[in-house]
Design a protein around this motif. Structure first.
Motif, PDB file in Angstrom:
ATOM      1  N   ASN A  67       0.856  -1.184   0.000  1.00  0.00           N
ATOM      2  CA  ASN A  67       0.000   0.000   0.000  1.00  0.00           C
ATOM      3  C   ASN A  67       0.892   1.233   0.000  1.00  0.00           C
ATOM      4  O   ASN A  67       1.566   1.526   0.995  1.00  0.00           O
ATOM      5  N   TYR A  68       0.921   1.943  -1.128  1.00  0.00           N
ATOM      6  CA  TYR A  68       1.870   3.054  -1.240  1.00  0.00           C
ATOM      7  C   TYR A  68       1.548   4.196  -0.279  1.00  0.00           C
ATOM      8  O   TYR A  68       2.418   5.012   0.046  1.00  0.00           O
ATOM      9  N   ASN A  69       0.301   4.256   0.190  1.00  0.00           N
ATOM     10  CA  ASN A  69      -0.030   5.277   1.188  1.00  0.00           C
ATOM     11  C   ASN A  69       0.689   5.020   2.508  1.00  0.00           C
ATOM     12  O   ASN A  69       0.927   5.953   3.279  1.00  0.00           O
ATOM     13  N   SER A  70       1.017   3.758   2.758  1.00  0.00           N
ATOM     14  CA  SER A  70       1.685   3.393   4.006  1.00  0.00           C
ATOM     15  C   SER A  70       3.201   3.413   3.891  1.00  0.00           C
ATOM     16  O   SER A  70       3.887   3.863   4.805  1.00  0.00           O
ATOM     17  N   GLU A  73       5.717   5.079  -2.698  1.00  0.00           N
ATOM     18  CA  GLU A  73       5.607   4.467  -4.019  1.00  0.00           C
ATOM     19  C   GLU A  73       6.761   3.525  -4.340  1.00  0.00           C
ATOM     20  O   GLU A  73       6.552   2.429  -4.862  1.00  0.00           O
ATOM     21  N   GLY A 107      -5.595   0.843  -0.730  1.00  0.00           N
ATOM     22  CA  GLY A 107      -5.095   2.151  -1.151  1.00  0.00           C
ATOM     23  C   GLY A 107      -5.519   2.530  -2.554  1.00  0.00           C
ATOM     24  O   GLY A 107      -5.268   3.647  -3.000  1.00  0.00           O
ATOM     25  N   ASP A 113      -5.098   6.118  -8.852  1.00  0.00           N
ATOM     26  CA  ASP A 113      -4.372   5.061  -8.140  1.00  0.00           C
ATOM     27  C   ASP A 113      -4.223   3.844  -9.043  1.00  0.00           C
ATOM     28  O   ASP A 113      -3.145   3.247  -9.138  1.00  0.00           O
ATOM     29  N   GLY A 178      -8.915   4.727   5.437  1.00  0.00           N
ATOM     30  CA  GLY A 178      -7.678   4.714   6.206  1.00  0.00           C
ATOM     31  C   GLY A 178      -7.897   5.164   7.641  1.00  0.00           C
ATOM     32  O   GLY A 178      -8.972   5.647   8.004  1.00  0.00           O
TER      33      GLY A 178
END
Length: 354
Positions: A67-70, A73, A107, A113, A178
């Motif tokens: 998950n790139y939000n976590s 990237e 995400g 996205d 989230g």
């Protein structure tokens, strides 16, 4: 339905048994880990009754969070590349043998996205490979319906989301924004409320709770003051969500604050399902129609005493008697692989009749 894991040497035998040449990949990318499975093409998937049992899983690989939000990237992309490479190596296949890839990843909340992750995967695979990117909840739904997109899925692990499809292909979601935007009822949401309760009890804003000693012991801390530093020392939401068993244990032991936290979680998860069901009219006009509710995630798994999943089912069935709870027999990554087969076959059918 359990999966049967076979190495690359089994591919020739699978083809002799009627499976198509080449393979499909299914990926499930959650906030905690990423799983990739490799299956042979299953040519009769349109007839759900024809699914083989056990499913012929050629390989399975696991990596970290994608998950790139976590994790950002670069780390997310590297994780996807690694888990795909490991799965293909274990199966004895190369990238040219892949017909389709379906990735369900947390995400993915907007077409931008999807496009970003599609571009990552296009760099990895030859141009003939079909690539489908979905939210991880879609793969979770497919794991309960064996690749058929209809009904509602409720996911509650580190995060939470409800996602659904009507028979005519409309889709809707609730929650899944989230931890900051309200994944209430998730592992994170439950544990964060518990940590807050400990701090409130410590500074006099709240009542004493059994959670204080239980959580301090679990974390190896000596004072509630240390919880503040522990909480902000690491960006991972999963380490907070890992405290859910302590909350369940305290509720089982009669702690009212822990009990209230779990009651609130059940209500929030039930409301999320209700929002999806109402928007898609899954229950029909008389509100008694039958539809599947797929239950996925560690928070919804059966516990010794305080069973969150069971309480959520009770909440939903009081509203919708026709709701049919399903606990998947295969993991979401396999659901994603079955979706890859279905998506690919649907495209071929459209092209053949076009």
């Amino acid at each position: 339905m359990e999966s049967d894991s076979k190495g690359g040497s089994g591919q020739e035998e699978l083809r002799e048994n009627g499976y198509g040449s080449g393979v499909v990949l299914g990926l499930d990318g959650g906030a905690t880990s990423t799983v990739c499975v490799c299956l042979p093409m299953i040519p009769l998937l349109r007839d759900q009754l024809s699914l083989p049992d056990p499913l012929p899983v050629l390989s399975r690989a696991v990596a970290g969070c994608s998950n790139y939000n976590s994790v950002g990237e670069n780390a997310a992309k590297a994780t996807l590349e690694q888990v795909i490479s490991d799965a293909l190596t274990e199966s004895g296949s190369d990238r040219s043998a892949v017909h389709a890839v379906c990735l369900g990843v947390s995400g993915v909340n907007h077409p931008t996205d999807q496009e970003m992750i599609l571009n990552w995967l296009r760099e990895i695979f030859p141009s003939h490979v079909k690539i489908y990117v979905q939210n991880d909840a879609v793969a979770a739904l497919a794991s309960g319906t064996m690749g058929k997109l209809h009904g509602c899925v409720l996911v509650s692990g580190t995060g939470s989301i409800a996602y659904g499809f009507s028979k005519d292909g409309k889709e809707a979601r609730a929650a899944g924004g989230g931890p900051i935007l309200g994944d209430w009822g998730s592992g994170y949401g439950i544990a964060a409320q518990a940590l807050t309760a400990v701090i409130r009890a410590y500074d006099g804003r709240g009542s004493p709770t059994m959670l204080t000693n239980r959580i301090l012991k679990a974390l190896g801390l000596s004072s509630p003051e240390e919880i503040i530093g522990w909480t902000y020392a690491d960006r991972s939401w999963a380490r907070i969500a890992a405290l859910v068993p302590e909350v369940v244990s305290c509720a089982d032991a009669g702690d009212q604050i822990a009990h209230d936290i779990l009651v609130d979680a059940v209500k929030e998860l039930g409301i999320a399902v209700k929002a999806v069901v109402e928007r898609l009219c899954l229950c029909g006009e008389d509100r008694s129609g039958s539809f599947p509710v797929v239950m996925v995630g560690g928070v919804l798994e059966s516990n010794k005493g305080w069973d969150i999943g069971k309480e959520v089912v009770n909440y939903i069935q009081k509203l919708y008697p026709g709701a049919h709870p399903i606990r998947p027999k295969v993991e979401p990554a396999i659901g994603a692989a079955l979706l890859a087969c279905n998506f690919l076959m649907n495209e071929k059918n459209i092209n053949n009749h076009g």
